[in-house]
Design a protein around this motif. Structure first.
Motif, PDB file in Angstrom:
ATOM      1  N   VAL A 307       0.766  -1.110  -0.091  1.00  0.00           N
ATOM      2  CA  VAL A 307       0.032   0.209  -0.227  1.00  0.00           C
ATOM      3  C   VAL A 307       0.781   1.326   0.092  1.00  0.00           C
ATOM      4  CG1 VAL A 307      -2.010  -0.906   1.170  1.00  0.00           C
ATOM      5  CG2 VAL A 307      -0.019  -0.316   2.514  1.00  0.00           C
ATOM      6  N   PRO A 308       0.367   2.311  -0.349  1.00  0.00           N
ATOM      7  CA  PRO A 308       1.345   3.493  -0.662  1.00  0.00           C
ATOM      8  C   PRO A 308       2.056   3.950   0.739  1.00  0.00           C
ATOM      9  CG  PRO A 308      -0.699   4.124  -1.726  1.00  0.00           C
ATOM     10  CD  PRO A 308      -0.893   2.481  -0.978  1.00  0.00           C
ATOM     11  N   TRP A 309       1.203   3.908   1.970  1.00  0.00           N
ATOM     12  CA  TRP A 309       1.985   4.277   3.203  1.00  0.00           C
ATOM     13  C   TRP A 309       2.955   3.210   3.462  1.00  0.00           C
ATOM     14  CZ3 TRP A 309      -3.219   3.451   2.073  1.00  0.00           C
ATOM     15  CH2 TRP A 309      -4.039   2.011   2.535  1.00  0.00           C
ATOM     16  N   ASN A 310       3.192   1.934   2.904  1.00  0.00           N
ATOM     17  CA  ASN A 310       4.364   1.314   3.278  1.00  0.00           C
ATOM     18  C   ASN A 310       5.540   1.341   2.270  1.00  0.00           C
ATOM     19  OD1 ASN A 310       3.144   0.285   5.752  1.00  0.00           O
ATOM     20  ND2 ASN A 310       2.278  -1.524   4.714  1.00  0.00           N
ATOM     21  N   LEU A 311       5.260   2.358   1.408  1.00  0.00           N
ATOM     22  CA  LEU A 311       6.271   2.490   0.391  1.00  0.00           C
ATOM     23  C   LEU A 311       6.752   3.947   0.199  1.00  0.00           C
ATOM     24  CD1 LEU A 311       4.212   0.799  -2.506  1.00  0.00           C
ATOM     25  CD2 LEU A 311       6.120  -0.421  -1.159  1.00  0.00           C
ATOM     26  N   GLY A 312       8.155   4.160  -0.045  1.00  0.00           N
ATOM     27  CA  GLY A 312       8.678   5.261  -0.322  1.00  0.00           C
ATOM     28  C   GLY A 312       9.668   5.331  -1.419  1.00  0.00           C
ATOM     29  N   ARG A 313      10.448   6.482  -1.582  1.00  0.00           N
ATOM     30  CA  ARG A 313      11.475   6.548  -2.656  1.00  0.00           C
ATOM     31  C   ARG A 313      12.672   7.417  -2.167  1.00  0.00           C
ATOM     32  NH1 ARG A 313      11.049   5.056  -7.626  1.00  0.00           N
ATOM     33  NH2 ARG A 313       8.805   4.838  -7.403  1.00  0.00           N
ATOM     34  N   HIS A 314      13.650   6.713  -2.449  1.00  0.00           N
ATOM     35  CA  HIS A 314      15.034   7.325  -1.798  1.00  0.00           C
ATOM     36  C   HIS A 314      16.185   6.939  -2.872  1.00  0.00           C
ATOM     37  CE1 HIS A 314      18.408   8.178   0.602  1.00  0.00           C
ATOM     38  NE2 HIS A 314      18.882   6.858   0.264  1.00  0.00           N
ATOM     39  N   ALA A 315      16.770   8.260  -3.371  1.00  0.00           N
ATOM     40  CA  ALA A 315      17.880   7.936  -4.363  1.00  0.00           C
ATOM     41  C   ALA A 315      17.434   7.311  -5.640  1.00  0.00           C
ATOM     42  CB  ALA A 315      19.119   7.196  -3.472  1.00  0.00           C
ATOM     43  N   ASP A 316      16.086   7.542  -5.941  1.00  0.00           N
ATOM     44  CA  ASP A 316      15.753   6.863  -7.091  1.00  0.00           C
ATOM     45  C   ASP A 316      15.167   5.411  -7.100  1.00  0.00           C
ATOM     46  OD1 ASP A 316      15.637   9.289  -8.786  1.00  0.00           O
ATOM     47  OD2 ASP A 316      17.603   9.003  -9.209  1.00  0.00           O
ATOM     48  N   ARG A 317      15.101   5.046  -5.839  1.00  0.00           N
ATOM     49  CA  ARG A 317      14.763   3.598  -5.711  1.00  0.00           C
ATOM     50  C   ARG A 317      13.466   3.449  -4.768  1.00  0.00           C
ATOM     51  NH1 ARG A 317      18.688  -0.677  -6.067  1.00  0.00           N
ATOM     52  NH2 ARG A 317      17.052  -1.917  -5.406  1.00  0.00           N
ATOM     53  N   LEU A 318      12.685   2.602  -5.104  1.00  0.00           N
ATOM     54  CA  LEU A 318      11.675   2.366  -4.253  1.00  0.00           C
ATOM     55  C   LEU A 318      12.088   1.747  -2.775  1.00  0.00           C
ATOM     56  CD1 LEU A 318       8.247   2.621  -4.438  1.00  0.00           C
ATOM     57  CD2 LEU A 318       8.447   0.068  -5.004  1.00  0.00           C
TER      58      LEU A 318
END
Length: 420
Positions: A307-318
């Motif tokens: 779900v979106p609230w368990n996902l993020g983005r950092h340094a162009d990586r999911l």
């Protein structure tokens, strides 16, 4: 609960969220807890926490003694939070950074131990600090209403505010199983870091049993991680990378004879045995097998709570976290089905029926990318809903209670599927 502190001062005697959290985090009998009072004379103070905003409406236990650590416990990962929560934390974190939290007259929880008891023997936060290398660490804890499905969590910070780790605490059968499952998943994921499109996951730093608790200590997320929009398109390539783990697509196999169907059947019979002759779960599995037994589908892993609230983005990586429902050998597409169902149920407040329709729509939109024809899409949708209800039953049976958003409405929907 009895202990060295008086019953009137010890928050572990309370029935609200503060009582639930303090019992889980400070469960050892040697630990003294006092609010607005002094610890016993034979005890030494080992930690102090601000109870924010009050004992009756507690939302946070914020560590005192290091303004930078206190501020970090409010400001770290603030970009992942909703705007209103982010603003409130920013104001309070700014106050803490200036050392003003102790002047704000929040109630103070004092943690004490007998002189002969070492802190790392009786306090989870100190034991975790020792596992992290033995330096000073400050622990912050959120306070939520009591819920047998929720897990208390500790965020650990160095005196300079640097995040050190994140600990989940399983305190009953349901939550201990979830903590153990996440630890098992995180042990395997480092080997997949080079798989194209596979999300990055925090490393498991330690797993331990502590005073009847199961604890997983996890690497902190990158400080600059940013959350995904709740309206963003699903990350289909990442879902497939999780499912296939760097391997080519598996040959589709029929549902009949699969270990997945065997597990559903076994679990459904277990559920029926606990539900006073309510046989609907077994009927639902039999219906699934009858409708889709010959349908071919690819099997693989799933994250389990995509779900979106368990996902993020950092340094162009999911980046993906909360892997406690991860499992192998499920129909590929379960994560996209879960994403659609939970967005509808949680974000839009939809009914179970409307959320199930959202699953159908999402699988139609992305079925080709998943290698699913229309029959495969129908199988994935129906099997996912059954898997979700059996998860709901497992948590309830392990002491978490029924999720009223899903039960009995989801079970009622499942037995209607033969007529859909």
């Amino acid at each position: 609960m009895t202990g060295p502190a008086t019953a009137s001062a010890d928050p572990r005697t309370r029935t609200d969220g503060l009582g639930w959290v303090t019992r889980a985090v400070f469960g050892a009998e040697q630990v003294g807890l006092t609010v607005a009072g002094r610890p016993p004379t034979e005890h030494r103070t080992v930690a102090r926490y601000a109870i924010v905003p009050s004992v009756r409406r507690a939302r946070f236990l914020l560590p005192l003694g290091s303004p930078r650590a206190t501020a970090a416990s409010l400001l770290a990962y603030n970009a992942l939070r909703p705007p209103r929560v982010r603003a409130a934390r920013a104001v309070l974190g700014g106050l803490a950074r200036l050392g003003g939290l102790e002047l704000a007259r929040f109630p103070v929880l004092t943690v004490s131990l007998p002189d002969a008891v070492a802190a790392e023997e009786a306090l989870l936060s100190h034991r975790l600090a020792a596992l992290l290398g033995g330096g000073a660490a400050y622990a912050a804890c959120g306070v939520r209403p009591p819920d047998p499905n929720h897990k208390p969590t500790l965020q650990l910070f160095a005196p300079n505010g640097r995040p050190l780790g994140f600990a989940k605490i399983g305190w009953n059968d349901a939550t201990r199983a979830l903590v153990a499952a996440e630890a098992a998943a995180l042990r395997e994921l480092p080997a997949l870091v080079r798989v194209p499109d596979h999300p990055v996951a925090p490393r498991l730093l330690a797993e331990l049993r502590w005073a009847g608790r199961s604890v997983a200590l996890v690497q902190p997320l990158p400080p600059t991680v940013r959350g995904l929009s709740t309206t963003a398109e699903p990350e289909v390539a990442a879902v497939l990378a999780v499912a296939r783990r760097g391997r080519p697509p598996a040959r589709p196999r029929p549902l009949a004879g699969s270990s997945f169907l065997a597990r559903l059947t076994r679990t459904a019979h277990q559920a029926v045995a606990t539900m006073s002759a309510d046989t609907r779960a077994v009927v639902a599995v039999a219906g699934l097998a009858s409708r889709h037994g010959e349908t071919l589908v690819e099997f693989g892993h799933w994250h389990g709570d995509w779900v979106p609230w368990n996902l993020g983005r950092h340094a162009d990586r999911l980046v993906a976290w909360d892997w406690e429902h991860s499992a192998p050998d499920v129909p590929v597409g379960f994560d996209l089905a879960h994403d659609a169902f939970q967005r509808a149920l949680v974000l839009r407040g939809s009914s179970v029926t409307v959320a199930a329709d959202a699953v159908d729509l999402q699988l139609r939109r992305y079925g080709d990318a998943l290698g699913l024809n229309r029959a495969g899409q129908r199988l994935v949708a129906d099997a996912y809903l059954l898997e979700l209800w059996l998860r709901t039953w497992r948590l309830a049976d392990a002491g978490a209670g029924w999720n009223p958003a899903l039960h009995p409405a989801l079970l009622e929907l499942l037995v209607q599927q033969d007529h859909r």
